[in-house]
Design an enzyme around this catalytic site. Structure first.
Site, mmCIF file in Angstrom:
data_model
loop_
_atom_site.group_PDB
_atom_site.id
_atom_site.type_symbol
_atom_site.label_atom_id
_atom_site.label_comp_id
_atom_site.label_asym_id
_atom_site.label_seq_id
_atom_site.Cartn_x
_atom_site.Cartn_y
_atom_site.Cartn_z
ATOM 1 N N GLU A 33 -68.432 -2.629 4.620
ATOM 2 C CA GLU A 33 -68.255 -3.132 5.985
ATOM 3 C C GLU A 33 -67.042 -2.428 6.572
ATOM 4 O O GLU A 33 -65.900 -2.804 6.294
ATOM 5 C CB GLU A 33 -68.074 -4.656 5.961
ATOM 6 C CG GLU A 33 -69.268 -5.419 5.400
ATOM 7 C CD GLU A 33 -70.523 -5.245 6.227
ATOM 8 O OE1 GLU A 33 -70.411 -4.943 7.442
ATOM 9 O OE2 GLU A 33 -71.631 -5.390 5.680
ATOM 10 N N CYS A 36 -62.630 -5.380 13.318
ATOM 11 C CA CYS A 36 -63.466 -4.186 13.124
ATOM 12 C C CYS A 36 -64.454 -3.973 14.259
ATOM 13 O O CYS A 36 -64.889 -2.840 14.501
ATOM 14 C CB CYS A 36 -64.193 -4.266 11.787
ATOM 15 S SG CYS A 36 -65.215 -5.739 11.585
#
Length: 444
Positions: free
Chosen positions: A129, A164
């Site tokens: 991720e 993110c």
């Protein structure tokens, strides 16, 4: 998990076709610093649900959360199958060399490449991720710039920009560029006042080095040939590199205009409270900007528009992990949707059922009968053209329910017909069978 049954091809009937979820085994989860608790616990839940044993390595940058997790693990989790380990990046580097059944990592693309390379030595599967430069596109059909700017500023400054899927840069149609910049500047003041450094709702970066890095990015942009003398910071009088306090890990919420796609701010994920804003004139230009070597395949894509044709064009031409239309960040909130990147923004996905699947192996199982007289005789040597035609016939028929009286009965009938044809054909049939017509008859 209960097995999931699927239809059975006629040639295999009667049979049971099913998928059974099996735990992958012993997995290694490496957590990041930006959400140090949540991003350790979320994948851990999926691993436990799948039946795996787990080793968790939280970020060493957040020592208080690290201590909290160690305490909670020792109190509430079975240490025989779920363990936690602390230490710096060297510990993670050594552990990734071991033959895990899966490694789950949340962090930067740079470190993700290192982990992927180490895992490849043991053919260890990974779920990465990562991040990237998530673009926001605002076209000229947006009528409520106040609402759009509110959602975009929030999506950039959430957790001080250390997210993110935060808005990394904005491409706004040139006809509404100035109005949009002013709207975003007004939202910053509305959220955090005239001096965000004194606002309780405005956070800080994880460490001094992060503040120093962002300050350097802005000063490098001011010196960059294509941007020299053009850079402007908003809100005026409270943003930009001169207001950075490295000792306090403070970088003010800053909008940046006058930049180009080649400037330092556009060469890496910003991961802080700075938002570059650039004008565009056509959607083709947007696609070109978002598909460079640096900006391609972001973790998320945010589109603000009322034109469905434009929205579909951007979705189809900008490859991203996920898409949110007329909002930011909220795509991660649904437990019913998988979350993950593509290419440089990540490998694999999780959240909700996808978390269970991430740590499971879907094992196909076929359970067949042991009745010799139901085996199609043309399956075994010696082979003939007639036998091939029978197989073509069988494969052209509709799939059958996994196990049912109907399927079983129909298979027995077809098996009997097959055996009859097998023995009768050499005696009574001289011309070849029209397989297409037979298949059509069975389907009807």
């Amino acid at each position: 998990m209960k097995p999931v049954h699927s239809p059975v091809p006629m040639i295999m009937s009667p049979a049971v076709c099913e998928e059974q979820s099996r735990p992958l085994g012993v997995v290694f989860i490496i957590g990041p610093f930006n959400y140090p608790f949540t991003l350790c616990i979320q994948p851990l839940i999926g691993a436990i649900a799948a039946g795996c044993c787990v080793l968790v390595k939280p970020s060493e940058a957040c020592t208080e959360i690290e201590k909290l997790l160690v305490d909670l693990f020792s109190k509430y989790l079975d240490s025989e199958c779920i363990k936690i380990i602390t230490g710096d990046y060297k510990v993670s580097a050594e552990l990734t060399k071991l033959p895990w059944n899966k490694i789950f990592f949340t962090g930067s693309t740079r470190v993700g490449k290192i982990i992927s390379a180490a895992a490849a030595e043991n053919l260890t599967p990974v779920c990465l991720e990562l991040g990237g430069k998530t673009p926001v596109i605002v076209d000229n059909t947006v009528t409520d710039l106040t609402l759009a700017s509110k959602r975009i500023v929030w999506g950039r400054l959430l957790n001080n920009g250390q997210t993110c899927i935060a808005c990394d840069y904005v491409l706004v149609h040139q006809s509404v560029h100035d109005e949009f910049v002013q709207a975003c500047s007004d939202r910053i003041k509305e959220f955090y006042g005239e001096d965000p450094s004194t606002c309780d709702d405005y956070g800080r970066l994880v460490n001094n080095a992060s503040a120093a890095r962002l300050k350097k990015l802005m000063t490098d942009c001011e010196k960059f040939k294509g941007c020299k003398g053009k850079i402007q910071y908003y809100p005026v009088g409270q943003s930009g590199p001169k207001f950075v306090n490295e000792k306090d890990c403070y970088v003010p919420p800053t909008l940046v205009t006058g930049i180009t796609t080649e400037c330092p701010l556009m060469q890496e994920e910003i991961f802080g409270p700075i938002l570059p804003i650039m004008p565009f004139s056509s959607l083709e230009e947007v696609v070109d900007i978002t598909n460079t070597e640096i900006t391609q395949q972001p973790l998320a894509l945010y589109i603000f528009s009322k034109d469905k044709t434009s929205i579909d064009y951007l979705i189809n031409n900008i490859h991203s992990g996920g898409v949110v239309v007329n909002d930011t960040v909220f795509g991660v909130a649904s437990p019913n949707l998988p979350f993950g990147g593509v290419g440089p923004s990540g490998i694999g996905s999780y959240h909700g059922k996808a978390s269970f699947d991430c740590f499971s192996h879907s094992q196909p199982i076929v359970r067949r009968h042991d009745l010799w007289w139901l085996d199609v005789p043309f399956r075994f040597p010696p082979y003939s053209n007639f036998g091939l035609n029978v197989f073509k016939l069988a494969f052209g028929l509709p799939d059958q329910p996994s196990v049912s009286r109907y399927a079983f009965s129909r298979t027995i009938i077809l098996g009997a017909v097959g055996c009859l044809l097998y023995y009768a054909y050499p005696l009574y049939f001289k011309d070849s069978i029209d397989v297409a017509k037979v298949i059509s008859a069975f389907k009807s």
